[in-house]
Design a protein around this motif. Sequence first.
Motif, PDB file in Angstrom:
ATOM      1  N   HIS A 116      10.491  -1.265 -14.483  1.00 29.68           N
ATOM      2  CA  HIS A 116      10.316  -1.313 -12.910  1.00 29.68           C
ATOM      3  C   HIS A 116       9.630  -1.185 -11.907  1.00 29.68           C
ATOM      4  O   HIS A 116       8.940  -1.518 -10.637  1.00 29.68           O
ATOM      5  CB  HIS A 116      11.836  -0.918 -12.805  1.00 29.68           C
ATOM      6  CG  HIS A 116      13.154  -1.637 -12.887  1.00 29.68           C
ATOM      7  ND1 HIS A 116      14.647  -0.517 -13.388  1.00 29.68           N
ATOM      8  CD2 HIS A 116      12.984  -2.446 -13.912  1.00 29.68           C
ATOM      9  CE1 HIS A 116      15.382  -2.155 -13.949  1.00 29.68           C
ATOM     10  NE2 HIS A 116      14.554  -2.920 -14.594  1.00 29.68           N
ATOM     11  N   VAL A 117       9.248   0.348 -11.576  1.00 30.97           N
ATOM     12  CA  VAL A 117       8.044   0.859 -11.271  1.00 30.97           C
ATOM     13  C   VAL A 117       7.094  -0.220 -11.066  1.00 30.97           C
ATOM     14  O   VAL A 117       5.940  -0.969 -10.326  1.00 30.97           O
ATOM     15  CB  VAL A 117       7.736   2.061 -11.342  1.00 30.97           C
ATOM     16  CG1 VAL A 117       6.329   2.358 -10.363  1.00 30.97           C
ATOM     17  CG2 VAL A 117       8.815   3.504 -11.188  1.00 30.97           C
ATOM     18  N   ILE A 118       6.136  -1.075 -11.857  1.00 34.99           N
ATOM     19  CA  ILE A 118       5.166  -1.681 -12.590  1.00 34.99           C
ATOM     20  C   ILE A 118       5.431  -2.703 -11.550  1.00 34.99           C
ATOM     21  O   ILE A 118       4.938  -3.571 -11.439  1.00 34.99           O
ATOM     22  CB  ILE A 118       5.012  -1.622 -14.640  1.00 34.99           C
ATOM     23  CG1 ILE A 118       4.422  -0.469 -14.399  1.00 34.99           C
ATOM     24  CG2 ILE A 118       3.755  -2.585 -14.390  1.00 34.99           C
ATOM     25  CD1 ILE A 118       4.239  -0.412 -15.917  1.00 34.99           C
ATOM     26  N   ALA A 119       6.973  -3.651 -12.330  1.00 36.70           N
ATOM     27  CA  ALA A 119       7.519  -5.180 -11.625  1.00 36.70           C
ATOM     28  C   ALA A 119       7.361  -5.086 -10.144  1.00 36.70           C
ATOM     29  O   ALA A 119       6.764  -6.014  -9.578  1.00 36.70           O
ATOM     30  CB  ALA A 119       9.203  -4.718 -12.652  1.00 36.70           C
ATOM     31  N   ILE A 120       7.703  -3.946 -10.355  1.00 33.41           N
ATOM     32  CA  ILE A 120       7.573  -3.824  -8.387  1.00 33.41           C
ATOM     33  C   ILE A 120       6.309  -3.946  -7.975  1.00 33.41           C
ATOM     34  O   ILE A 120       6.004  -5.291  -6.487  1.00 33.41           O
ATOM     35  CB  ILE A 120       7.959  -2.648  -7.727  1.00 33.41           C
ATOM     36  CG1 ILE A 120       9.787  -2.713  -8.257  1.00 33.41           C
ATOM     37  CG2 ILE A 120       7.940  -2.413  -6.069  1.00 33.41           C
ATOM     38  CD1 ILE A 120      10.488  -0.774  -7.912  1.00 33.41           C
ATOM     39  N   TRP A 121       5.342  -3.045  -8.460  1.00 33.98           N
ATOM     40  CA  TRP A 121       4.028  -3.406  -8.142  1.00 33.98           C
ATOM     41  C   TRP A 121       3.221  -4.858  -7.915  1.00 33.98           C
ATOM     42  O   TRP A 121       2.879  -5.296  -6.750  1.00 33.98           O
ATOM     43  CB  TRP A 121       2.703  -2.527  -8.315  1.00 33.98           C
ATOM     44  CG  TRP A 121       1.983  -2.162  -7.924  1.00 33.98           C
ATOM     45  CD1 TRP A 121       1.189  -2.077  -6.192  1.00 33.98           C
ATOM     46  CD2 TRP A 121       0.204  -3.372  -8.529  1.00 33.98           C
ATOM     47  NE1 TRP A 121      -0.095  -1.330  -6.581  1.00 33.98           N
ATOM     48  CE2 TRP A 121      -0.628  -2.636  -7.899  1.00 33.98           C
ATOM     49  CE3 TRP A 121       0.437  -3.790  -9.401  1.00 33.98           C
ATOM     50  CZ2 TRP A 121      -1.780  -2.707  -7.855  1.00 33.98           C
ATOM     51  CZ3 TRP A 121      -0.767  -4.091  -9.731  1.00 33.98           C
ATOM     52  CH2 TRP A 121      -2.178  -4.041  -8.688  1.00 33.98           C
ATOM     53  N   ASP A 122       3.406  -5.053  -9.385  1.00 35.87           N
ATOM     54  CA  ASP A 122       3.073  -6.252  -9.682  1.00 35.87           C
ATOM     55  C   ASP A 122       4.244  -7.588  -8.678  1.00 35.87           C
ATOM     56  O   ASP A 122       2.894  -8.615  -8.641  1.00 35.87           O
ATOM     57  CB  ASP A 122       3.737  -6.938 -10.804  1.00 35.87           C
ATOM     58  CG  ASP A 122       2.912  -6.007 -12.491  1.00 35.87           C
ATOM     59  OD1 ASP A 122       1.349  -5.907 -11.751  1.00 35.87           O
ATOM     60  OD2 ASP A 122       3.082  -6.239 -13.764  1.00 35.87           O
ATOM     61  N   VAL A 123       4.852  -7.637  -8.435  1.00 34.82           N
ATOM     62  CA  VAL A 123       5.744  -8.521  -7.269  1.00 34.82           C
ATOM     63  C   VAL A 123       5.648  -8.015  -6.230  1.00 34.82           C
ATOM     64  O   VAL A 123       4.845  -9.823  -5.886  1.00 34.82           O
ATOM     65  CB  VAL A 123       6.945  -8.577  -7.594  1.00 34.82           C
ATOM     66  CG1 VAL A 123       7.771  -9.816  -6.647  1.00 34.82           C
ATOM     67  CG2 VAL A 123       7.550  -8.816  -9.103  1.00 34.82           C
ATOM     68  N   ALA A 158       0.910  -1.154  -0.070  1.00 36.41           N
ATOM     69  CA  ALA A 158       0.001   0.070  -0.338  1.00 36.41           C
ATOM     70  C   ALA A 158       1.137   1.227  -0.460  1.00 36.41           C
ATOM     71  O   ALA A 158       0.526   2.084   0.036  1.00 36.41           O
ATOM     72  CB  ALA A 158      -0.263  -0.320   1.468  1.00 36.41           C
ATOM     73  N   LEU A 159       1.875   1.544   0.413  1.00 34.21           N
ATOM     74  CA  LEU A 159       2.889   2.135   0.577  1.00 34.21           C
ATOM     75  C   LEU A 159       3.054   2.552  -0.644  1.00 34.21           C
ATOM     76  O   LEU A 159       3.242   4.006  -0.978  1.00 34.21           O
ATOM     77  CB  LEU A 159       4.257   2.539   2.178  1.00 34.21           C
ATOM     78  CG  LEU A 159       4.716   3.184   1.870  1.00 34.21           C
ATOM     79  CD1 LEU A 159       5.032   3.673   3.762  1.00 34.21           C
ATOM     80  CD2 LEU A 159       5.863   2.681   1.412  1.00 34.21           C
ATOM     81  N   PHE A 160       4.126   1.926  -0.942  1.00 36.89           N
ATOM     82  CA  PHE A 160       4.990   1.711  -2.149  1.00 36.89           C
ATOM     83  C   PHE A 160       3.964   2.168  -4.032  1.00 36.89           C
ATOM     84  O   PHE A 160       4.116   2.834  -4.291  1.00 36.89           O
ATOM     85  CB  PHE A 160       5.111   0.861  -3.197  1.00 36.89           C
ATOM     86  CG  PHE A 160       5.709   1.029  -4.481  1.00 36.89           C
ATOM     87  CD1 PHE A 160       7.178   0.618  -4.594  1.00 36.89           C
ATOM     88  CD2 PHE A 160       5.299   0.568  -5.609  1.00 36.89           C
ATOM     89  CE1 PHE A 160       7.722   1.284  -5.654  1.00 36.89           C
ATOM     90  CE2 PHE A 160       6.010   0.353  -6.910  1.00 36.89           C
ATOM     91  CZ  PHE A 160       7.393   1.314  -6.832  1.00 36.89           C
ATOM     92  N   GLU A 161       2.459   2.000  -3.630  1.00 36.97           N
ATOM     93  CA  GLU A 161       1.057   2.230  -4.527  1.00 36.97           C
ATOM     94  C   GLU A 161       1.439   3.647  -3.808  1.00 36.97           C
ATOM     95  O   GLU A 161       0.761   4.596  -5.142  1.00 36.97           O
ATOM     96  CB  GLU A 161       0.482   1.647  -3.701  1.00 36.97           C
ATOM     97  CG  GLU A 161      -1.068   1.449  -5.074  1.00 36.97           C
ATOM     98  CD  GLU A 161      -2.107   1.011  -4.410  1.00 36.97           C
ATOM     99  OE1 GLU A 161      -2.986   0.799  -5.644  1.00 36.97           O
ATOM    100  OE2 GLU A 161      -2.302   0.355  -3.605  1.00 36.97           O
ATOM    101  N   GLU A 162       0.853   3.928  -2.796  1.00 40.76           N
ATOM    102  CA  GLU A 162       0.615   5.826  -2.823  1.00 40.76           C
ATOM    103  C   GLU A 162       1.647   6.598  -2.537  1.00 40.76           C
ATOM    104  O   GLU A 162       1.450   7.623  -3.564  1.00 40.76           O
ATOM    105  CB  GLU A 162       0.738   5.533  -1.002  1.00 40.76           C
ATOM    106  CG  GLU A 162      -1.032   4.919  -0.826  1.00 40.76           C
ATOM    107  CD  GLU A 162      -2.614   5.797  -1.373  1.00 40.76           C
ATOM    108  OE1 GLU A 162      -2.529   7.152  -1.582  1.00 40.76           O
ATOM    109  OE2 GLU A 162      -2.988   5.024  -1.261  1.00 40.76           O
ATOM    110  N   TRP A 163       2.400   6.339  -2.376  1.00 42.15           N
ATOM    111  CA  TRP A 163       4.434   7.133  -2.195  1.00 42.15           C
ATOM    112  C   TRP A 163       4.542   6.790  -3.562  1.00 42.15           C
ATOM    113  O   TRP A 163       4.960   7.687  -4.173  1.00 42.15           O
ATOM    114  CB  TRP A 163       5.529   6.714  -1.696  1.00 42.15           C
ATOM    115  CG  TRP A 163       4.542   7.369  -0.240  1.00 42.15           C
ATOM    116  CD1 TRP A 163       3.412   6.895   0.600  1.00 42.15           C
ATOM    117  CD2 TRP A 163       5.853   8.123   0.361  1.00 42.15           C
ATOM    118  NE1 TRP A 163       3.294   7.007   1.504  1.00 42.15           N
ATOM    119  CE2 TRP A 163       4.795   8.026   1.835  1.00 42.15           C
ATOM    120  CE3 TRP A 163       6.050   9.668   0.020  1.00 42.15           C
ATOM    121  CZ2 TRP A 163       5.204   9.076   2.971  1.00 42.15           C
ATOM    122  CZ3 TRP A 163       6.429   9.977   1.053  1.00 42.15           C
ATOM    123  CH2 TRP A 163       5.271  10.721   2.673  1.00 42.15           C
TER     124      TRP A 163
END
Length: 319
Positions: free
Chosen positions: A256-263, A222-227
């Motif tokens: 990379h940003v999309i991959a972090i969210w997916d993983v 949730a934090l990565f998604e918001e920030w």
Amino acid sequence: MDILPAGSRLAVVRSQLAVDSSSEGSCTPPGSGKEPFPDYNEFDCDTIASQCTADQCHDDAWNYALGKAIQAEIRQCQVDPNIIPYVPSEPGERSQVVLEELKELLSDPQMRPQTRHRYITLLNITLHLNHVIFHQNPEFLAPKETSDAKLPTETILTHLAWLDAMLKEQCQAVDDIAFVLRQIEHDDISVYEKLREMARVVARGLKKPRPLERQLLELYHALFEEWVHTPFLRLRNCQVLTEETTSLARTELTRHVIAIWDVSSRCIENYDAYTWATLQIREGFFVPTMDHLVHATDVWEQCWNNDMAITDLTEWTAH
């Protein structure tokens, strides 16, 4: 009746336990006027039960207060000083709420120090990434900022990719353990030995899921998604429409940003799948076996404590 020497201890006891002819052989202290085993007194028992309940409530309140005091101490000394956003008001109210919840969870006394330290590090990398992308330069994804954002995104992705692979491996291990347990079920040994063998296999092959770990994964996602994730994609989608030439560096950062969210999302799913699988192991193999043994719980705990790996399920031992 045997004649006992005057003044002997047994003679004294016998004199105090005179048999009352009106009480069907019951023994009553002479002159007491009371039955040695009086009828059940419901009022007295209710009073004792109420007192025990009050004592338990007092103990629970004390333990709760003590736990909160320890949590406040951990947060003040270990968490808050090490987690400082570069822009305190960024990016919004919801983001601040998630950050506050994550700090509170990292202060939990039940949290392993190694896990707390690693998540604090991961959290700081994420906050640094937010600063580089959105605040270091008024121009969104200027060449220098795009280059500076490469290392933190790759670091976050490396940690989460390792975690994702490890959780997949644990899910596969559950299937392997279940196969071994089915073999033990058919062995010609006592129920006690079956339980011991199954407990050893599970304790050595599986790690125990922890609610705190699951909460950490969800809150970090949730934090990565918001920030980072949501504001990045909002700005990037608008930027792509106006770009005259394609920037390979920006494209790679976007991936990379999309991959972090997916993983991160997949890690939560795999953790839930692993937790469910371990519960199936318990219900399918251990509950039926333990029902046949009086001391089954003691056997299980002994085997688990002797053979269980001390690290958390998501402990980053490889890094």
